[in-house]
Structures are given as C-alpha cells and as structure tokens.
Design a protein around this motif. Structure first.
Motif, short mmCIF file in Angstrom:
data_model
loop_
_atom_site.label_atom_id
_atom_site.label_comp_id
_atom_site.label_asym_id
_atom_site.label_seq_id
_atom_site.Cartn_x
_atom_site.Cartn_y
_atom_site.Cartn_z
N HIS A 53 0.93 -1.21 0.09
CA HIS A 53 0.09 0.09 0.03
C HIS A 53 0.87 1.15 -0.03
O HIS A 53 1.75 1.38 0.70
CB HIS A 53 -1.01 0.04 1.33
N SER A 54 0.55 2.27 -0.70
CA SER A 54 1.55 3.25 -0.82
C SER A 54 1.45 4.25 0.33
O SER A 54 2.58 4.75 0.76
CB SER A 54 0.59 4.42 -1.95
N SER A 55 0.56 3.97 1.28
CA SER A 55 0.64 4.71 2.67
C SER A 55 1.87 4.16 3.59
O SER A 55 2.30 4.76 4.47
CB SER A 55 -0.26 4.52 3.51
N GLN A 56 2.43 3.12 2.92
CA GLN A 56 3.54 2.48 3.95
C GLN A 56 4.93 2.41 3.14
O GLN A 56 5.94 1.62 3.22
CB GLN A 56 3.00 0.84 3.64
N ASN A 116 0.18 2.74 -6.69
CA ASN A 116 -0.77 2.50 -7.64
C ASN A 116 -2.27 2.68 -6.95
O ASN A 116 -2.40 1.90 -5.97
CB ASN A 116 -0.66 0.96 -8.11
N PRO A 117 -3.02 3.57 -7.10
CA PRO A 117 -4.31 3.84 -6.58
C PRO A 117 -5.09 2.81 -6.56
O PRO A 117 -6.01 2.39 -5.63
CB PRO A 117 -4.67 5.10 -7.32
N ARG A 118 -5.27 2.05 -7.69
CA ARG A 118 -6.15 0.91 -7.98
C ARG A 118 -5.78 -0.26 -7.19
O ARG A 118 -6.63 -0.76 -6.28
CB ARG A 118 -6.31 0.14 -9.40
N THR A 132 -7.86 -1.86 -3.85
CA THR A 132 -7.99 -3.33 -3.69
C THR A 132 -7.51 -3.74 -2.40
O THR A 132 -8.06 -4.63 -1.68
CB THR A 132 -7.41 -3.95 -4.85
N LEU A 133 -6.48 -3.45 -1.81
CA LEU A 133 -5.81 -3.81 -0.61
C LEU A 133 -6.66 -3.48 0.57
O LEU A 133 -7.11 -4.24 1.30
CB LEU A 133 -4.40 -3.34 -0.48
N GLU A 134 -7.26 -2.18 0.46
CA GLU A 134 -7.96 -1.71 1.76
C GLU A 134 -9.23 -2.78 1.39
O GLU A 134 -9.97 -2.80 2.67
CB GLU A 134 -8.44 -0.23 1.12
N SER A 135 -9.93 -2.92 0.53
CA SER A 135 -11.11 -3.69 0.42
C SER A 135 -10.84 -5.29 0.86
O SER A 135 -11.79 -5.66 1.61
CB SER A 135 -11.90 -3.57 -0.86
N PHE A 141 -5.21 -7.38 -7.51
CA PHE A 141 -4.14 -6.76 -7.22
C PHE A 141 -3.13 -7.49 -7.81
O PHE A 141 -2.15 -6.63 -8.13
CB PHE A 141 -4.01 -7.02 -5.45
N ASN A 142 -3.05 -8.66 -7.91
CA ASN A 142 -1.99 -9.59 -8.66
C ASN A 142 -1.78 -8.99 -10.32
O ASN A 142 -0.74 -8.88 -10.59
CB ASN A 142 -2.20 -11.12 -8.75
N ASP A 143 -2.95 -8.65 -10.87
CA ASP A 143 -3.05 -8.21 -12.24
C ASP A 143 -2.27 -6.71 -12.02
O ASP A 143 -1.44 -6.30 -13.31
CB ASP A 143 -4.25 -7.95 -12.47
N GLU A 144 -2.32 -6.05 -11.12
CA GLU A 144 -1.85 -4.77 -11.20
C GLU A 144 -0.32 -4.67 -10.91
O GLU A 144 0.43 -3.86 -11.52
CB GLU A 144 -2.51 -3.90 -10.03
N ILE A 145 0.16 -5.59 -10.07
CA ILE A 145 1.29 -5.85 -9.68
C ILE A 145 2.18 -6.50 -10.90
O ILE A 145 3.22 -5.92 -11.41
CB ILE A 145 1.70 -6.90 -8.58
#
Length: 262
Positions: A158-161, A174-176, A180-183, A200-204
């Motif tokens: 997560h970008s906050s980390q 990555n905002p998307r 997804t991680l938050e949900s 999430f895996n698709d974005e990665i």
C-alpha cells in the motif's frame, strides 16, 4: 533505468528461478510470480518457466523495442536520452545471510548473460536495515518478506507504507492497487477476497515493481521416538512448535478401568 517498465520486465524474464531454487535451496522452494505465497488467500501457482534461450530472446526483444542498443564490444545495453547516454547497470544490495547472498550471486550471473553488469553489495543484517532499507537507498535490493498467518500484503504494497517505518520497500504507488488492498483486508468472504487479490496481482504484474522469486520450504527432522507431532501451514519457523504441548516420548500403562469407555 528502473523507471522503464520494459527494463524491469526484461530483467524479470532473464531470471531462471527454477535453476536458483535447485542450486541454492536444493529444490525446496515454490516458484512465485506474485507477492502472495502458497497457503495465502489469492495464491496462484506459477506457470512453468520458458527455456533459457527463450527467456533471453524475449528479454532482448523487449529492450530493443524500448530503444536500447546492445554493444558487443562492451557487452552492455545503452540508450541516449536527452543527449545523455545511459547504460543498464546497477548495484544489488543484500544481507550477509548465506541464502540471500548466494541467490544474489546467481542473479548477478544470470543478468550478465543478458548483458547487464550487476555489482552485489553484501551488508550485515543490521547495517542493511539501517543504511539501505529504512532510507530506501539502493538501486536494487534482494530481500525477504513474511506475510504471517493473515496473509495480508497491505503493509508491503500500500502506498501509505512506502516511507519508513512502513514496509513498502519498493516504494510502490498504484491507486487501484491501494483500493483493492483496502477492500481485501476487511472482506470476510474468502471467495470475494480471493477475487480482490486477483485484481491486485494483475496490477502488480502490469507494473512489475519487483521480481518475485520463491517461497522457501523448510525441512524439519524429528526423532522417531517423538509422538503427537503434526504440522499444518507454517509461515514462520517458530510455528512448528504450535502443538508442542501434545508431543510425548514415553507413555505409562493405564488400567482399562481408568480409560474412557468406547
């Protein structure tokens, strides 16, 4: 050079993970293509890797399409951007732990086959954490992550980390993926959570912020006289002692009148 997705993907393609698992881990490791290891919700088994020649050919094609040119005289890839000549070469920082050091050396050899010179920099574990990981001062880093029983990748991606003391060492944004991680971390339905992690895996996979190598498999030798020993999914070595209260070696004879009736 790492701002180019083509370079990151080419470096990923050039890595023979199966060979590394066999040489360094004696074959005891599960090949990974995502941040989710075996035993976690959303884990997907990796597809077999291509042959060495196929991987290198695909990596070279990617770099060529991205504008990089291979110089046979220096065995390097170069590209001129705004009149500045760039070369694909970098330092790889890692820990003095034997496994991490050996894998880093294997990576160095495999990337050399692609024509990418890599300098492995080995640090004491404490120094690596304080001078390299926490301030995020590295070209590339070979490091391990432990998701624990929850299998939640949020702290690592997560970008906050992305800033210390957060664990998003790759500084991935990555905002998307964030949404997804938050949900996923509040979703109680396992099937729905797995679908979120698939997204999430698709974005990665699209962004390639890291090269996911393997999940090591641990072997535990137990004396034959020990009874009551059982293992489930183990995420950290200490979890092999979870049912230690049930272990035993010797038993006493018990009169039948004191045993539960069937």
């Amino acid at each position: 050079i790492f701002t180019s997705p083509a370079v990151r993907k080419a470096l990923t393609l050039a890595v023979n993970k199966e060979e590394i698992i066999n040489k360094v881990l004696g074959g005891y490791g599960a090949l990974l293509d995502s941040p989710l290891p075996p035993g976690t919700v959303g884990y997907e088994e990796s597809a077999p890797q291509k042959t060495r020649d196929e991987r290198l050919a695909s990596a070279r094609t990617l770099l060529t399409k991205d504008g990089w040119k291979f110089a046979t005289t220096t065995n390097t890839w170069t590209k001129t951007v705004k009149k500045v000549k760039q070369t694909i070469a970098f330092d790889l920082a890692t820990s003095e732990a034997t496994e991490l050091k050996n894998v880093s050396n294997e990576l160095q050899s495999q990337w050399a086959e692609l024509g990418v010179p890599v300098t492995v920099r080995v640090f004491a574990t404490g120094d690596l954490k304080e001078t390299i990981v926490r301030p995020r001062k590295f070209d590339a880093l070979f490091f391990g992550q432990v998701l624990g029983q929850s299998g939640d990748p949020y702290p690592f991606w997560h970008s906050s980390q992305r800033l210390d003391p957060g664990l998003n060492i790759a500084s991935y944004v990555n905002p998307r993926a964030d949404k997804t991680l938050e949900s996923a971390r509040i979703e109680t339905d396992t099937a729905k959570r797995a679908k979120l992690y698939a997204t999430f895996n698709d974005e990665i996979a699209k962004d390639t912020p890291a090269i996911f190598m393997y999940a090591p498999e641990f072997l535990y030798v137990v004396p034959s006289e020990v009874r009551g020993f059982s293992l489930g999914a183990i995420t950290v070595p200490s979890e092999r002692f979870l049912n230690i209260y049930e272990w035993y070696i010797n038993t006493d004879s018990v009169w039948k009148i004191f045993t539960p009736s069937s």
